[in-house]
Design an enzyme around this catalytic site. Structure first.
Site, PDB file in Angstrom:
ATOM      1  N   ARG A  61       0.834  -1.215   0.000  1.00 18.01           N
ATOM      2  CA  ARG A  61       0.000   0.000   0.000  1.00 18.01           C
ATOM      3  C   ARG A  61       0.865   1.259   0.000  1.00 18.01           C
ATOM      4  O   ARG A  61       0.475   2.299  -0.509  1.00 18.01           O
ATOM      5  CB  ARG A  61      -0.971   0.003   1.200  1.00 18.01           C
ATOM      6  CG  ARG A  61      -1.728   1.331   1.349  1.00 18.01           C
ATOM      7  CD  ARG A  61      -2.993   1.225   2.177  1.00 18.01           C
ATOM      8  NE  ARG A  61      -2.810   0.577   3.449  1.00 18.01           N
ATOM      9  CZ  ARG A  61      -2.187   1.137   4.505  1.00 18.01           C
ATOM     10  NH1 ARG A  61      -1.689   2.345   4.431  1.00 18.01           N
ATOM     11  NH2 ARG A  61      -2.059   0.453   5.631  1.00 18.01           N
ATOM     12  N   TYR A 114     -16.283  15.859 -15.405  1.00 18.24           N
ATOM     13  CA  TYR A 114     -16.724  14.493 -15.169  1.00 18.24           C
ATOM     14  C   TYR A 114     -17.740  14.482 -14.016  1.00 18.24           C
ATOM     15  O   TYR A 114     -17.473  15.041 -12.950  1.00 18.24           O
ATOM     16  CB  TYR A 114     -15.495  13.643 -14.835  1.00 18.24           C
ATOM     17  CG  TYR A 114     -15.795  12.181 -14.790  1.00 18.24           C
ATOM     18  CD1 TYR A 114     -16.023  11.478 -15.963  1.00 18.24           C
ATOM     19  CD2 TYR A 114     -15.860  11.507 -13.584  1.00 18.24           C
ATOM     20  CE1 TYR A 114     -16.311  10.128 -15.925  1.00 18.24           C
ATOM     21  CE2 TYR A 114     -16.150  10.154 -13.538  1.00 18.24           C
ATOM     22  CZ  TYR A 114     -16.375   9.474 -14.714  1.00 18.24           C
ATOM     23  OH  TYR A 114     -16.664   8.141 -14.677  1.00 18.24           O
ATOM     24  N   ASP A 186      -7.500  17.998 -14.954  1.00 20.74           N
ATOM     25  CA  ASP A 186      -7.817  16.620 -15.328  1.00 20.74           C
ATOM     26  C   ASP A 186      -7.510  16.509 -16.827  1.00 20.74           C
ATOM     27  O   ASP A 186      -8.213  17.076 -17.660  1.00 20.74           O
ATOM     28  CB  ASP A 186      -9.293  16.333 -15.038  1.00 20.74           C
ATOM     29  CG  ASP A 186      -9.698  14.901 -15.373  1.00 20.74           C
ATOM     30  OD1 ASP A 186      -9.052  14.287 -16.241  1.00 20.74           O
ATOM     31  OD2 ASP A 186     -10.682  14.405 -14.797  1.00 20.74           O
ATOM     32  N   LYS A 211      -8.742   5.291 -19.227  1.00 18.34           N
ATOM     33  CA  LYS A 211      -9.054   5.763 -20.570  1.00 18.34           C
ATOM     34  C   LYS A 211      -7.839   5.571 -21.493  1.00 18.34           C
ATOM     35  O   LYS A 211      -7.425   4.460 -21.701  1.00 18.34           O
ATOM     36  CB  LYS A 211      -9.534   7.211 -20.501  1.00 18.34           C
ATOM     37  CG  LYS A 211     -10.562   7.469 -19.368  1.00 18.34           C
ATOM     38  CD  LYS A 211     -11.863   6.697 -19.540  1.00 18.34           C
ATOM     39  CE  LYS A 211     -12.727   6.644 -18.280  1.00 18.34           C
ATOM     40  NZ  LYS A 211     -13.021   7.906 -17.633  1.00 18.34           N
TER      41      LYS A 211
HETATM   42  C1  LIG Z   1     -13.472   8.398 -16.335  1.00 19.72           C
HETATM   43  C2  LIG Z   1     -13.057   9.727 -15.881  1.00 19.72           C
HETATM   44  C3  LIG Z   1     -12.788  10.006 -14.530  1.00 19.72           C
HETATM   45  C4  LIG Z   1     -12.965   8.965 -13.436  1.00 19.72           C
HETATM   46  O1  LIG Z   1     -12.106   7.890 -13.613  1.00 19.72           O
HETATM   47  P1  LIG Z   1     -12.440   6.376 -13.131  1.00 19.72           P
HETATM   48  O2  LIG Z   1     -11.230   5.635 -13.543  1.00 19.72           O
HETATM   49  O3  LIG Z   1     -13.689   5.948 -13.812  1.00 19.72           O
HETATM   50  O4  LIG Z   1     -12.619   6.427 -11.645  1.00 19.72           O
HETATM   51  C5  LIG Z   1     -12.359  11.278 -14.196  1.00 19.72           C
HETATM   52  N1  LIG Z   1     -12.219  12.242 -15.137  1.00 19.72           N
HETATM   53  C6  LIG Z   1     -12.483  12.016 -16.440  1.00 19.72           C
HETATM   54  C7  LIG Z   1     -12.298  13.106 -17.425  1.00 19.72           C
HETATM   55  C8  LIG Z   1     -12.909  10.761 -16.854  1.00 19.72           C
HETATM   56  O5  LIG Z   1     -13.178  10.549 -18.154  1.00 19.72           O
END
Ligand SMILES: *Cc1c(COP(=O)(O)O)cnc(C)c1O
Length: 396
Positions: A61, A114, A186, A211
């Site tokens: 962890r 998001y 982000d 992604k």
């Molecule tokens: C999918 C996504 C998230 C969240 O990510 P997870 O891996 O689903 O927890 C945050 N920001 C954006 C822009 C996303 O596309």
């Protein structure tokens, strides 16, 4: 001989970023250190590790060699001080909030970020007395007007989801720093290949690794990259203590996906540009939003702050939601699923899916209309994708 990646091209860096921790057997693939804990040579060794006098692993962890290789690789691609891998993208978002937002603190966020990134603040952190303003950050005057004495974070997503609106990272960094706040970006939609927010003045970057970085629609994960050691140390402590860390097997899968990141991103982007042009000319389509189209209101900003236009397209089909449903139910190649950034094309309807929990009045303020369809373009042959969209649109 270790390889110095400074001044190397992006393909070389994606291929080789992150040290292989195996110094014993010479494995070319990074080993999966599938262990929860690490043994000490003797009591003094253990004590030195805990004291931080010697580097080494204690407990997964808190740190694991496979996870660290992934963290080094992504930090290298974002030109950051270091990276912190997390169990999911939302674990990364929440760790950043938890690190910088105490009771009575305020944050400013892009209105159409998001869905969960906004919900966590408005529904959960609000219970602890955290204040927030979610606004259209594309308009710098909105951001200046929203700043308060207690503003700690400005948190943006550019291009935003699903409206494909851009925010000027450099200009917002200036506003944040003039007001002693940090800028968090982000960068999931662009991946480290097409946009590097730290180089434009941001303090912290995060990705949903789920992604583009992983890219194979088989893993969820996240990563945070900081510009400074101070921010790295603060966030690392929070992630380690609250337990949102990534596991070794998950990290190995992501490293495997990461090595083809440039190839996938470039290929999908070429497809997206052609499809956006095709859709814009189509009589059944009301409008198309894609940063690579000269019709995008911020096409100039896109050229300035991004190295490419990505592979996310939003478009409105004439006939609103009913017509949109016909298209979503009749395309054969893009699969009807949320998420993005995988090798395959996905299509979804934000109002009934990803953004259903945002009240209709708020959605309309952010231009998330009922007929808006989001297409995450994959690496298929563009001729096949185009023909498929054509036959589905013909049914409207
Ligand atoms: C999918 C996504 C998230 C969240 O990510 P997870 O891996 O689903 O927890 C945050 N920001 C954006 C822009 C996303 O596309």
């Amino acid at each position: 001989m270790s390889l110095d990646l400074k001044n190397k091209g992006i393909n070389t860096r994606v291929t080789h970023a992150g040290k292989n921790p195996d110094s014993v057997h010479g494995s070319v693939s990074v080993p999966i250190y599938q262990t929860s804990t690490f043994k000490f040579r003797d009591a003094d060794h253990g004590a030195r590790l805990f004291e931080g006098e010697e580097e080494g692993y204690i407990y997964t962890r808190v740190g694991n060699p496979t996870v660290n290789t992934l963290e080094e690789a992504v930090a290298e691609l974002e030109n950051g001080y270091a990276g912190i891998a997390t169990a999911t993208g939302m674990a990364a978002v929440t760790a950043i909030y938890m690190t910088y937002l105490e009771s009575g603190a305020h944050m400013i966020g892009t209105d159409s970020i998001y869905g969960s990134s906004r919900m966590v603040i408005e529904n959960e952190f609000s219970r602890f007395g955290v204040e927030s303003s979610f606004i259209d950050t594309a308009d710098l005057n909105n951001v200046r007007a929203a700043v308060r004495d207690n503003t700690r974070l400005i948190y943006i997503e550019t291009p935003s989801n699903p409206t494909i609106k851009l925010t000027d990272i450099q200009a917002i960094a200036q506003i944040a720093h003039d007001n002693d706040a940090l800028l968090v970006v982000d960068n999931t939609f662009m991946s480290p290949i097409l946009q590097n927010p730290l180089a434009l003045g941001a303090d912290i970057v995060l990705h949903s690794i789920t992604k583009y970085i992983n890219g194979h629609t088989d893993v969820v994960g996240g990563v945070i990259i900081t510009k400074t050691e101070t921010d790295f140390t603060r966030i690392r402590l929070v992630v380690n203590a609250t337990g949102g860390t990534m596991d070794p097997h998950q990290s190995w899968l992501v490293l495997r996906g990461l090595r083809t990141l440039t190839l996938r991103v470039k290929r999908a982007e070429e497809n997206a540009q052609k499809l956006a042009e095709f859709l814009e000319e189509h009589p059944k389509v009301e409008w198309v939003r894609y940063p690579g189209l000269p019709s995008h209101p911020q096409h100039e900003l896109a050229q300035r702050q991004m190295r490419g236009f990505g592979s996310m397209i939003s478009f409105e089909i004439k006939g609103g939601l009913k017509a949109g449903k016909v298209v979503m139910n009749n395309v054969r190649i893009p699969q009807l699923a949320v998420s993005l950034g995988g090798y395959e094309s996905l299509i979804q309807h934000p109002v009934s899916m990803t953004h259903h929990n945002i009240p209709p009045s708020e959605r309309l303020k952010s231009n998330i209309t009922d007929g808006l369809v989001r297409l995450a373009v994959g690496t298929e042959d563009v001729e096949d994708l185009q023909a498929d969209l054509e036959q589905a649109l013909a049914l409207v």
